[in-house]
Structures are given as structure tokens and as C-alpha cells.
Scaffold this motif. Structure first.
Motif, PDB file in Angstrom:
ATOM      1  N   SER A 159       0.826  -1.196   0.000  1.00  0.00           N
ATOM      2  CA  SER A 159       0.000   0.000   0.000  1.00  0.00           C
ATOM      3  C   SER A 159       0.870   1.260   0.000  1.00  0.00           C
ATOM      4  O   SER A 159       0.573   2.231  -0.712  1.00  0.00           O
ATOM      5  N   VAL A 160       1.945   1.259   0.766  1.00  0.00           N
ATOM      6  CA  VAL A 160       2.861   2.400   0.785  1.00  0.00           C
ATOM      7  C   VAL A 160       3.538   2.552  -0.573  1.00  0.00           C
ATOM      8  O   VAL A 160       3.673   3.667  -1.097  1.00  0.00           O
ATOM      9  N   LEU A 161       3.976   1.453  -1.161  1.00  0.00           N
ATOM     10  CA  LEU A 161       4.580   1.514  -2.490  1.00  0.00           C
ATOM     11  C   LEU A 161       3.611   2.141  -3.492  1.00  0.00           C
ATOM     12  O   LEU A 161       4.012   2.950  -4.336  1.00  0.00           O
ATOM     13  N   GLU A 163      22.289  -4.872   0.863  1.00  0.00           N
ATOM     14  CA  GLU A 163      22.479  -6.173   0.235  1.00  0.00           C
ATOM     15  C   GLU A 163      21.682  -6.287  -1.060  1.00  0.00           C
ATOM     16  O   GLU A 163      21.972  -7.131  -1.905  1.00  0.00           O
ATOM     17  N   PHE A 164      20.686  -5.432  -1.232  1.00  0.00           N
ATOM     18  CA  PHE A 164      19.788  -5.530  -2.383  1.00  0.00           C
ATOM     19  C   PHE A 164      19.842  -4.304  -3.289  1.00  0.00           C
ATOM     20  O   PHE A 164      19.545  -4.412  -4.481  1.00  0.00           O
ATOM     21  N   LEU A 165      20.197  -3.152  -2.727  1.00  0.00           N
ATOM     22  CA  LEU A 165      20.134  -1.897  -3.460  1.00  0.00           C
ATOM     23  C   LEU A 165      21.492  -1.203  -3.434  1.00  0.00           C
ATOM     24  O   LEU A 165      22.325  -1.464  -2.564  1.00  0.00           O
ATOM     25  N   SER A 166      21.695  -0.287  -4.386  1.00  0.00           N
ATOM     26  CA  SER A 166      22.929   0.500  -4.398  1.00  0.00           C
ATOM     27  C   SER A 166      22.920   1.498  -3.245  1.00  0.00           C
ATOM     28  O   SER A 166      21.868   1.815  -2.679  1.00  0.00           O
ATOM     29  N   SER A 167      24.095   2.007  -2.897  1.00  0.00           N
ATOM     30  CA  SER A 167      24.177   2.975  -1.801  1.00  0.00           C
ATOM     31  C   SER A 167      23.375   4.231  -2.130  1.00  0.00           C
ATOM     32  O   SER A 167      22.740   4.822  -1.252  1.00  0.00           O
ATOM     33  N   GLY A 168      23.379   4.645  -3.405  1.00  0.00           N
ATOM     34  CA  GLY A 168      22.600   5.807  -3.802  1.00  0.00           C
ATOM     35  C   GLY A 168      21.112   5.583  -3.623  1.00  0.00           C
ATOM     36  O   GLY A 168      20.380   6.491  -3.184  1.00  0.00           O
ATOM     37  N   ASP A 216      17.151  12.989 -16.727  1.00  0.00           N
ATOM     38  CA  ASP A 216      18.156  13.947 -16.277  1.00  0.00           C
ATOM     39  C   ASP A 216      18.021  14.218 -14.786  1.00  0.00           C
ATOM     40  O   ASP A 216      19.005  14.469 -14.090  1.00  0.00           O
ATOM     41  N   ASP A 217      16.801  14.206 -14.271  1.00  0.00           N
ATOM     42  CA  ASP A 217      16.580  14.428 -12.847  1.00  0.00           C
ATOM     43  C   ASP A 217      17.073  13.237 -12.035  1.00  0.00           C
ATOM     44  O   ASP A 217      17.274  12.140 -12.562  1.00  0.00           O
ATOM     45  N   ASP A 218      17.255  13.465 -10.770  1.00  0.00           N
ATOM     46  CA  ASP A 218      17.648  12.390  -9.877  1.00  0.00           C
ATOM     47  C   ASP A 218      16.421  11.520  -9.596  1.00  0.00           C
ATOM     48  O   ASP A 218      15.543  11.899  -8.828  1.00  0.00           O
ATOM     49  N   ALA A 219      16.371  10.378 -10.224  1.00  0.00           N
ATOM     50  CA  ALA A 219      15.228   9.476 -10.062  1.00  0.00           C
ATOM     51  C   ALA A 219      15.566   8.304  -9.147  1.00  0.00           C
ATOM     52  O   ALA A 219      14.847   7.306  -9.142  1.00  0.00           O
ATOM     53  N   ARG A 220      16.627   8.439  -8.354  1.00  0.00           N
ATOM     54  CA  ARG A 220      17.076   7.291  -7.567  1.00  0.00           C
ATOM     55  C   ARG A 220      16.039   6.827  -6.552  1.00  0.00           C
ATOM     56  O   ARG A 220      15.976   5.632  -6.231  1.00  0.00           O
ATOM     57  N   LEU A 253      12.661   2.197  -5.305  1.00  0.00           N
ATOM     58  CA  LEU A 253      11.371   1.552  -5.069  1.00  0.00           C
ATOM     59  C   LEU A 253      11.114   0.440  -6.073  1.00  0.00           C
ATOM     60  O   LEU A 253      10.612  -0.635  -5.718  1.00  0.00           O
ATOM     61  N   VAL A 254      11.439   0.710  -7.352  1.00  0.00           N
ATOM     62  CA  VAL A 254      11.271  -0.321  -8.375  1.00  0.00           C
ATOM     63  C   VAL A 254      12.144  -1.526  -8.043  1.00  0.00           C
ATOM     64  O   VAL A 254      11.701  -2.685  -8.171  1.00  0.00           O
ATOM     65  N   ASP A 255      13.360  -1.289  -7.595  1.00  0.00           N
ATOM     66  CA  ASP A 255      14.246  -2.400  -7.265  1.00  0.00           C
ATOM     67  C   ASP A 255      13.747  -3.192  -6.060  1.00  0.00           C
ATOM     68  O   ASP A 255      13.993  -4.401  -5.955  1.00  0.00           O
ATOM     69  N   VAL A 256      13.062  -2.536  -5.142  1.00  0.00           N
ATOM     70  CA  VAL A 256      12.429  -3.258  -4.036  1.00  0.00           C
ATOM     71  C   VAL A 256      11.392  -4.243  -4.582  1.00  0.00           C
ATOM     72  O   VAL A 256      11.370  -5.426  -4.198  1.00  0.00           O
ATOM     73  N   ILE A 257      10.544  -3.769  -5.496  1.00  0.00           N
ATOM     74  CA  ILE A 257       9.508  -4.638  -6.075  1.00  0.00           C
ATOM     75  C   ILE A 257      10.143  -5.776  -6.871  1.00  0.00           C
ATOM     76  O   ILE A 257       9.729  -6.939  -6.763  1.00  0.00           O
TER      77      ILE A 257
END
Length: 226
Positions: free
Chosen positions: A9-11, A66-71, A198-202, A207-211
Motif C-alpha cells: 500500500s505504501v509503495l 544487500e539488495f540496493l545500491s548505496s545511492g 536527467d533528474d535524480d530518479a534514484r 522503489l522499483v528495485d524493491v519490487i
């Protein structure tokens, strides 16, 4: 700790329209920390919506790094303000703009030929493809209606995520698992689109990488059983 259905729901709220009060309540208090803890746990779970003992949950302590980049981790720990979320949505979550990056499944799927091939068969980048028709029918089967904001794109990521939450709240764990496996493969292509901005979409890439990680974990669990 936040339950699985609340995580989805938060996602959904992150990708969909919310008002300022709801966004502030979500991101400026303990709820956001609970969400990150819940997301981390679900990324390591072999099931969705299962009632685990506290000790079993405590074992799932691998950090987000362990799952995502530091950024991505930094972006998730510092979510955008409401003004920043609105500005990003105006640039990228609106159709017809050069920098549009709408999270809509049809835009990243190929139209099928179907029984009677349409003029757009085998084309990509179009609204109201097979997934849109499927999602509209699925929402109706649940006795609900597609919100007006998603009338032209019932296969919007926010609505898909919210449907996972609805299934889990209804005790439809296997249906939610199957829905994740079938519907979210398009996020790989969507992630590539976000990387071109161009914008910072990290924040949204994270969130996409979490899914994607949740889906991958469940796929690996299914493969291990088979």
C-alpha cells in the motif's frame, strides 16, 4: 513491524497521487521507518502474507545495502518532500511530454495480435494494451471501480501495487503471489527508462528495485520447491 499488505500500500502511494497531509504523515514519522523495515523483510521472504513468529522475522536482518545500491538506499532513507514529489510527477508522470516516464504497464508491453489483429498489433509504447483490459476486468471482479485518475491507464503501477495489498488483506496469498509473477516483469524495462532521466530518479529506481527483488525472491522460492 509493518505487514506485507501495508508495504504494498505504501509503495502504491509513492507512485500514485496523494495529498500533502497523507504524504507528510507517511514520510515524516515512524511510518516510513516501519515501511523500510517491512520492505527489507518482504524482500527476503519466501511467502507473502504469512504470519511468522517474531524470532523468524528477526532472522531476516540483511540490510537494504544487500539488495540496493548505496545511492538508492540513501534516497529511500530521505524521501522527497511533497513539493519535490509533485515536481517530479509533473515532469515525468504526465503523458505526452519528452521526459515522460509513466509507470504504466501497457507502455512497456507489446500489443498482442489477438484473435482479430488490431492496427497496433506488435507495437510498443501505447496505452490500453492487453494488460489494461485485464486490470480493468480484475478490478471489477473485486467489486471495485478503477479510480478516475487511472481511467486511461488501469494498469498503472500504483493500482497494480494496491491490488496486491487488497489480495493480501483478503487472505488471497497465492493469488497475490501469482499476480506479482505475472504482472511485474515489465518493471525491468521501466527501470531502464528511469535511468535515462536527467533528474535524480534514484528514489523511484530504489522503489522499483524493491519490487523487483520481492518478485525475484518469490520466483527463486518457487524454483527451489519445484
Amino acid at each position: 513491524m509493518m505487514e506485507d499488505e501495508a508495504v504494498f500500500s505504501v509503495l502504491a502511494q509513492c507512485f500514485g497521487p496523494v495529498d500533502e497531509a497523507a504524504w507528510s504523515q507517511l514520510t515524516k514519522g515512524p511510518l516510513w521507518s516501519d515501511f523500510l523495515d517491512g520492505a527489507r523483510r518482504v524482500m527476503q521472504a519466501d511467502e507473502l502474507g504469512a504470519q511468522e513468529a517474531p524470532l523468524a522475522r528477526a532472522r531476516r536482518r540483511c540490510p537494504l545495502q544487500e539488495f540496493l545500491s548505496s545511492g538508492e538506499v540513501n534516497a529511500l532513507f530521505t524521501p522527497p518532500t511533497y513539493a519535490e514529489k509533485q515536481a517530479f510527477a509533473a515532469r515525468h508522470f504526465a503523458g505526452g511530454l519528452p521526459e515522460s516516464a509513466l509507470p504504466v504497464e501497457s507502455l512497456y508491453r507489446t500489443w498482442s495480435t489477438g484473435a482479430a489483429p488490431a492496427p497496433f498489433s506488435q507495437q510498443q509504447g501505447l496505452y490500453l494494451g492487453d494488460s489494461a483490459h485485464y486490470l480493468r476486468e480484475l478490478v471489477q471482479r473485486f467489486g471495485m471501480e478503477v479510480p478516475p485518475a487511472f481511467a486511461a491507464c488501469p494498469d498503472h503501477l500504483a493500482l497494480e501495487l494496491d491490488l496486491v495489498a487488497v489480495m493480501l488483506r483478503s487472505g488471497m496469498r497465492e493469488e497475490a503471489r501469482q499476480f506479482l509473477a505475472e504482472r511485474f516483469a515489465w518493471l525491468t524495462a521501466y527501470r531502464m527508462r528511469l535511468l535515462t532521466l536527467d533528474d535524480d530518479a534514484r528514489f523511484y529506481i530504489g522503489l522499483v528495485d524493491v519490487i523487483v527483488a520481492i518478485r525475484a525472491q518469490l520466483t527463486m522460492a518457487d524454483a527451489a520447491i519445484a
